[in-house]
Design a protein around this motif. Structure first.
Motif, PDB file in Angstrom:
ATOM      1  N   ALA A 154       1.377  -3.281  -1.349  1.00 20.45           N
ATOM      2  CA  ALA A 154       1.146  -3.384  -2.799  1.00 20.45           C
ATOM      3  C   ALA A 154       0.803  -2.024  -3.395  1.00 20.45           C
ATOM      4  O   ALA A 154       1.290  -1.682  -4.479  1.00 20.45           O
ATOM      5  N   ILE A 155      -0.024  -1.228  -2.687  1.00 17.83           N
ATOM      6  CA  ILE A 155      -0.354   0.108  -3.196  1.00 17.83           C
ATOM      7  C   ILE A 155       0.905   0.969  -3.215  1.00 17.83           C
ATOM      8  O   ILE A 155       1.183   1.698  -4.174  1.00 17.83           O
ATOM      9  N   PHE A 156       1.685   0.874  -2.144  1.00 16.85           N
ATOM     10  CA  PHE A 156       2.927   1.638  -2.065  1.00 16.85           C
ATOM     11  C   PHE A 156       3.825   1.296  -3.255  1.00 16.85           C
ATOM     12  O   PHE A 156       4.366   2.184  -3.920  1.00 16.85           O
ATOM     13  N   ALA A 157       3.969  -0.004  -3.523  1.00 15.26           N
ATOM     14  CA  ALA A 157       4.811  -0.416  -4.649  1.00 15.26           C
ATOM     15  C   ALA A 157       4.152  -0.044  -5.970  1.00 15.26           C
ATOM     16  O   ALA A 157       4.835   0.334  -6.923  1.00 15.26           O
ATOM     17  N   GLY A 158       2.810  -0.125  -6.014  1.00 11.97           N
ATOM     18  CA  GLY A 158       2.090   0.212  -7.235  1.00 11.97           C
ATOM     19  C   GLY A 158       2.278   1.664  -7.631  1.00 11.97           C
ATOM     20  O   GLY A 158       2.196   2.016  -8.812  1.00 11.97           O
TER      21      GLY A 158
ATOM     22  N   MET B  15       4.946   3.123  -7.662  1.00  5.70           N
ATOM     23  CA  MET B  15       6.206   3.257  -8.401  1.00  5.70           C
ATOM     24  C   MET B  15       6.000   3.022  -9.889  1.00  5.70           C
ATOM     25  O   MET B  15       6.799   3.458 -10.707  1.00  5.70           O
ATOM     26  N   LEU B  16       4.954   2.272 -10.226  1.00  5.96           N
ATOM     27  CA  LEU B  16       4.708   1.945 -11.636  1.00  5.96           C
ATOM     28  C   LEU B  16       4.150   3.172 -12.335  1.00  5.96           C
ATOM     29  O   LEU B  16       3.135   3.719 -11.926  1.00  5.96           O
TER      30      LEU B  16
ATOM     31  N   LEU C 212       7.332  -6.349  -2.378  1.00  2.17           N
ATOM     32  CA  LEU C 212       6.473  -5.857  -3.457  1.00  2.17           C
ATOM     33  C   LEU C 212       7.142  -4.755  -4.257  1.00  2.17           C
ATOM     34  O   LEU C 212       6.897  -4.624  -5.454  1.00  2.17           O
TER      35      LEU C 212
ATOM     36  N   LEU D 179       0.193  -6.598  -9.892  1.00  2.00           N
ATOM     37  CA  LEU D 179       0.869  -6.406  -8.594  1.00  2.00           C
ATOM     38  C   LEU D 179      -0.136  -6.543  -7.454  1.00  2.00           C
ATOM     39  O   LEU D 179       0.118  -7.172  -6.425  1.00  2.00           O
TER      40      LEU D 179
END
Lengths: 264, 344
Positions: free
Chosen positions: B81-85, B87-88, A166, A206
């Motif tokens: 997904a939250i962890f990666a989110g 980064m946005l 992800l 995402l």
């Protein structure tokens, strides 16, 4: 294991790398508790704790400055403790005039501020050494041994497997946005709300991809006989050397605490 | 920004802004929300651990009951997904950027108990991987971001949805308000923990943390609303699924509102009476214990030279937010009463 920039583990064959994760995790937690219990201004204790950090860093064979470099992370948070310099009562060391206000830096204030800075710096270095020498799956096994619920450990384990997937997805999205909107490095296009909405839509997509993926993973797990029980390998008992390391570590930290509290 | 290259050498290939977003603290706030070790006194850190363990254990039990065997893949991937989110990000101005913590979004889409677990995993992984937040302080960070952040976000979202009735604006306004307030309240709690630990005087920490996160929270609110808009367009069923849990989570709804209100009232009080915390301690009789202890639980703090008016404006801001929130809540309550009268 997938090698990825997000992974803090640094491959090595040092004694610290080979030490059982349960021993490492418990000793690091005890070390941080010990640092936290060390009184303000106990400078000799800080020096001793720092030599402990240095010797562990030496045992990690990552270089003495590895943890040092990554420990400056706590610097921004020191702003929170900065007012202590002038709000603690005591003998005045220096006077600073700041736009009409004159602030008095006191000796106890300085002592408290430095203690907090040093303590947090010591603690973070040890944590850096733990993650640099222990793969996260091993830390998860150690967490299970220390009594963290199996289910939570299983969730963390699955999270760890998919973080890379992800995170790559998120980076691809950012690259795509940068390719499409002019001067993304500077002010970017559009109004702030427009930019925020774009970021929000990226997060939403995402999220959705994660959700769909979790469903596919669930079906794949079902197909392979998953029935909701989290099974894990039995933990192997600690070897006698590992027990000695654990015991010595506990003894050192405990005697340090006793010494600082009764002599200091 | 080049300083980040040595903070995160492996991330040097990303742009500086991406790297900042990855580590969880935003350059917009010199006071990030992940408390490192050393900043909390041991009793405060241990007490927060106890609260965190109780909260997470209860959430585990609830999720176990509602989701069965689906929970491990769902929670694990959504945590990733939250962890990666996080980064946005989006650029605000002058090199600062807004990005997501995600507690409110997780609470809205996954339901509050699942969100508690997801956020606990995110905060825990940040501490373990990046030393973003300490290990002894992890209990406090879980309480702030996973328990209180989720509870407040969920409660605010539910309140605004109720207020809007069936109209669509409730979704976006609710998402924005939930994101914003979850950040602000978590920051206030963080400031109180620092103040009780004697790390930062309440009359400075509370307005500073509160004020900064009132700005940072706007980014969180906008991203949350944007993400909800996307989900509304793409998978409306996911957002509507949350409605099924209405009866189940009424306790948490009220609890989240209570936490928000108590903290919103308590923090300005603590900051306008910096000795207030000490006064409470004296009343409770544990100040003697604190004085005898080798470490000080509650130190004396006064701030000579700073006129209270300077601080008062920021406190007024907090009170303003509180009043807005109270009015919203009262309207919601009145509307609820009207509706229940109509159906009778």
């Amino acid at each position: 294991m997938h090698i990825h920039p997000l992974d803090a583990y640094r491959f090595g064959e040092s004694p610290l790398h080979r030490l059982d994760a349960r021993v490492k995790l418990s000793l690091v937690l005890l070390f941080i508790l010990c640092v936290s219990l060390t009184p303000t201004g106990a400078w000799p204790a800080y020096v001793f704790l720092f030599t402990l950090v240095l010797s562990v860093a030496a045992a990690s064979e990552l270089g003495l400055t590895y943890a040092l470099k990554r420990s400056f992370l706590v610097l921004p948070f020191l702003f929170a403790a900065l007012p202590l310099l002038v709000t603690t009562r005591g003998s005045v060391l220096a006077e600073v005039s700041l736009g009409g206000w004159s602030l008095e830096v006191t000796a106890p204030g300085l002592e408290r501020f430095l203690s907090i800075a040093l303590k947090s710096w010591l603690a973070v270095q040890m944590a850096v050494l733990l993650t640099a020498t222990t793969p996260l799956p091993d830390i998860l096994v150690a967490m299970r041994a220390l009594g963290v619920p199996r289910l939570l450990v299983a969730i963390l384990g699955l999270m760890w497997r998919y973080i890379f997937v992800l995170a790559d997805e998120a980076l691809r999205k950012m690259r795509a946005r940068e390719a499409r909107s002019a001067s993304a490095g500077g002010k970017g296009g559009g109004t702030i709300t427009w930019r925020a909405r774009v970021a929000g839509q990226m997060v939403g997509s995402l999220f959705l991809r994660g959700y769909d993926r979790s469903e596919r993973i669930y079906h794949a797990m079902l197909a392979r006989g998953y029935d909701g029980t989290v099974r894990s390998l039995p933990l192997k008992p600690l070897s006698s050397t590992e027990r000695v390391v654990l015991g010595t570590g506990i003894a050192i930290l405990f005697s340090l605490l006793l010494l600082t509290h009764f002599l200091g | 920004m080049s300083t980040l290259d040595w903070l995160y050498p492996p991330l040097a290939t990303m742009s500086a802004k991406e790297a900042i977003a990855t580590d969880g603290f935003s350059p917009a706030g010199p006071v990030p929300m992940h408390i490192p070790d050393g900043f909390l006194s041991t009793p405060v850190a241990l007490l927060m651990w106890i609260v965190a363990v109780i909260g997470v254990a209860y959430a585990l039990w609830r999720v176990n009951r509602e989701l069965d065997e689906r929970q491990v893949p769902l929670m694990g991937v959504m945590a990733a997904a939250i962890f990666a989110g996080q980064m946005l990000n989006f650029s605000v101005t002058g090199g600062t950027s807004g990005h997501l913590v995600g507690a409110a979004l997780a609470a809205i889409v996954l339901g509050p108990w699942a969100a508690v677990l997801v956020m606990t995993c995110v905060v825990g992984t940040q501490a373990l991987l990046f030393q973003d937040g300490g290990l002894l302080a992890l209990g406090a960070n879980i309480v702030n971001m996973a328990l209180v952040g989720v509870a407040v976000g969920y409660a605010v979202y539910r309140t605004v949805r109720k207020l809007a009735g069936d109209k669509n604006w409730g979704l976006f306004a609710g998402g924005f308000a939930a994101g914003w307030l979850s950040i602000v309240i978590a920051a206030l709690l963080c400031a109180l923990q620092l103040a009780i630990s004697g790390t930062s005087p309440a009359n400075i920490a509370v307005p500073a943390m509160g004020g900064i996160h009132m700005l940072i929270g706007i980014g969180e609110g906008l991203i949350t609303a944007g993400a909800l808009a996307f989900l509304y367009a793409a998978r409306r069923d996911l957002l509507m699924a949350g409605k099924a849990q209405v009866s189940v989570s009424r306790g948490l709804w009220m609890g989240g509102l209570a936490i928000a209100i108590v903290l919103a009232v308590l923090s300005p009080l603590a900051s306008s009476h910096p000795d207030g915390l000490e006064w409470v301690a004296e009343q409770q009789g544990f100040i003697e214990a604190a004085r005898e202890a080798p470490y000080q639980l509650i130190p004396d703090y006064v701030f000579p030279g700073i006129p209270n008016e300077a601080v008062a404006t920021i406190v007024a801001g907090i009170f303003g937010a509180l009043i807005v929130f109270a009015v919203t809540y009262l309207i919601a309550a009145a509307r609820h009463r009207r509706e229940s009268l109509r159906t009778r």
